[in-house]
Design a protein around this motif. Sequence first.
Motif, PDB file in Angstrom:
ATOM      1  N   PHE A  34      -6.570  -1.013  -2.642  1.00 55.47           N
ATOM      2  CA  PHE A  34      -6.331  -2.026  -1.621  1.00 55.47           C
ATOM      3  C   PHE A  34      -7.173  -3.277  -1.855  1.00 55.47           C
ATOM      4  CE2 PHE A  34      -4.367  -3.030   2.295  1.00 55.47           C
ATOM      5  CZ  PHE A  34      -5.235  -3.826   3.010  1.00 55.47           C
ATOM      6  N   SER A  87      -5.385   5.052  -3.292  1.00 60.71           N
ATOM      7  CA  SER A  87      -4.714   3.882  -2.726  1.00 60.71           C
ATOM      8  C   SER A  87      -5.696   3.002  -1.955  1.00 60.71           C
ATOM      9  CB  SER A  87      -3.571   4.318  -1.812  1.00 60.71           C
ATOM     10  OG  SER A  87      -4.062   5.076  -0.724  1.00 60.71           O
ATOM     11  N   SER A  88      -6.707   3.634  -1.344  1.00 61.82           N
ATOM     12  CA  SER A  88      -7.733   2.855  -0.626  1.00 61.82           C
ATOM     13  C   SER A  88      -8.520   1.984  -1.587  1.00 61.82           C
ATOM     14  CB  SER A  88      -8.681   3.797   0.124  1.00 61.82           C
ATOM     15  OG  SER A  88      -7.968   4.532   1.092  1.00 61.82           O
ATOM     16  N   ALA A 124       0.841  -1.206   0.000  1.00 61.91           N
ATOM     17  CA  ALA A 124       0.000   0.000   0.000  1.00 61.91           C
ATOM     18  C   ALA A 124       0.870   1.247   0.000  1.00 61.91           C
ATOM     19  CB  ALA A 124      -0.922  -0.004   1.217  1.00 61.91           C
ATOM     20  N   TRP A 180      -4.490   9.217  -1.271  1.00 66.73           N
ATOM     21  CA  TRP A 180      -4.953   8.260  -0.275  1.00 66.73           C
ATOM     22  C   TRP A 180      -6.279   7.622  -0.702  1.00 66.73           C
ATOM     23  CZ3 TRP A 180      -2.583   5.658   3.154  1.00 66.73           C
ATOM     24  CH2 TRP A 180      -1.461   6.165   3.809  1.00 66.73           C
TER      25      TRP A 180
END
Length: 535
Positions: A366, A362-363, A14, A359
């Motif tokens: 995931f 990237s979430s 991550a 962010w």
Amino acid sequence: MKSPLIYLHFLLFAFSLLVACQNTARYGGAVPSPHQDTTTLFLYVDSADALFGKANYQHSLIVAKQALNMGEELRDTESITNALSTILSDFQQLGITDSAITTARQLLEIDKKVGDIEYISSDYHNLAFIYTARKQFDTARELIEKSIALEEDVNGSTHLAARYGLAAEIWLGLSNDRKHNDSLKLRKQSLNYVNKAYDIDFAKHDTLHMGRRLSQRGDVLCAMHKTEEAERDYKQAIALLAPIGERHSLAITYRQFGAMLLAQHKNAQAIPHLKKAAKMTKEDHELESLMKAYDKLQEAYKSINEKKSSEYLMLYTQTKDSVYTLESARSLSEFHALYDTDKEKERAAQKQRQLVLTWVLSSLGFIAFIALVIWLNMLLRRRKRHNAELRKDILQLKQQIEEQQLQFLQQMKQEQEESAPASQANEADIKFMESVNEALFRIMGNKEVTAENIASELCITSQQLRRRIKAIKDITPLAYLTSLRMGYARQLLTERQELSIEQVGLLCGYNEATHFTRAFKKETEMTPSQFRVRA
């Protein structure tokens, strides 16, 4: 149950995805390598220094700020401190004192974290100097007292005379401030400091600084109304400074001497000194000093030649207008500096917004981690094999380093034997120095390299160690140990190209790469990177 390492790899993946997204957003899809970033950073730092050397302070300031921004992004402490030092010098040359103070305090905070006493003392001195120029003597006094306290704790400090000299100027400034009632006491303290500085410079036969201290002492004695002693010091200062061509200090001495004679109504004697001061400051374009010289000249000629007095009054007025124009330009530069700071804050806010967006991305990414579980298990097996190979490489490297140390010690032994005649006394000295060398390599990487730790390894007192090394090498133990470490560092930098600068520093007993770089540059006048390129 799955291994906890799998979840650790999830987090690492991550983070790598986050960094990739950030770099993609910042560079428009093209991610430069760390090597390219570092090369560009060094180029900025060197360019800023070169521009400063050519007195192009405005351009130097722009380039140094770019270097600072890049150094902060790469977290390169050495480059950050180098860029801040150049920025501080640029601000001082441009007369932008508010920004200079801010920059000097940034340097102080960084050096406090590193813990380098010499640089911390220098930072306090720089701040005291800036506040002295602003005539904020109470603040300057607090700062110079901290600098002096640090220097007085260092045996053989080479900067103590400069600290005492600035302290003398600060205490004299305090004595001239009407809010202080103990003027005589402050001037006596100023005289005490300038005498301490002079004694140190006299012991070193430093003609330049001896001349400056005598001129400074003349100012203090003049303020104490000891005109005969002041006149003696001014004349001695001129005798020392004139032959070596130190124009700035010489011009100030002429002007101060002339001003003292003028205060004694010795106008005819004062005029030649004031004229010399005016001539030199005019040639050197020092407008503020020139304005003061013209002011004293118009006053000196009042009772002698009214026409000459009027001419110098006109020159004084013209110069004052030029100084005002210069001050206006400095104020404008200060405005631009503050404006640039606001722009940098806006850029930081924009980066923060980009970070939030990254962010979010990237979430979302995931979710794809589930498909990577099998790949991560394979990666764990590969990592075990890699670790086994790495341990083997470390053992080989350790053996090579031990051989390198042995080679260096044998080389040092040979040099010591060749440098002294073969006698029983010299053989004892050589054996003692060999034991010192071996002790150094035993503690490097395990303990702090100090004279006390070396002495402990040899089962002698630190005083015995100092006396023996002083008798044999005529230098202090610290100087000898530093020289030995730097010699070993030069060998590693030349012969072990695969080692990084940080690794070389660790092998030489420096836990901080920044501390090693500064020590190496102080010894060789080059950074380790520059030395490796030239080797």
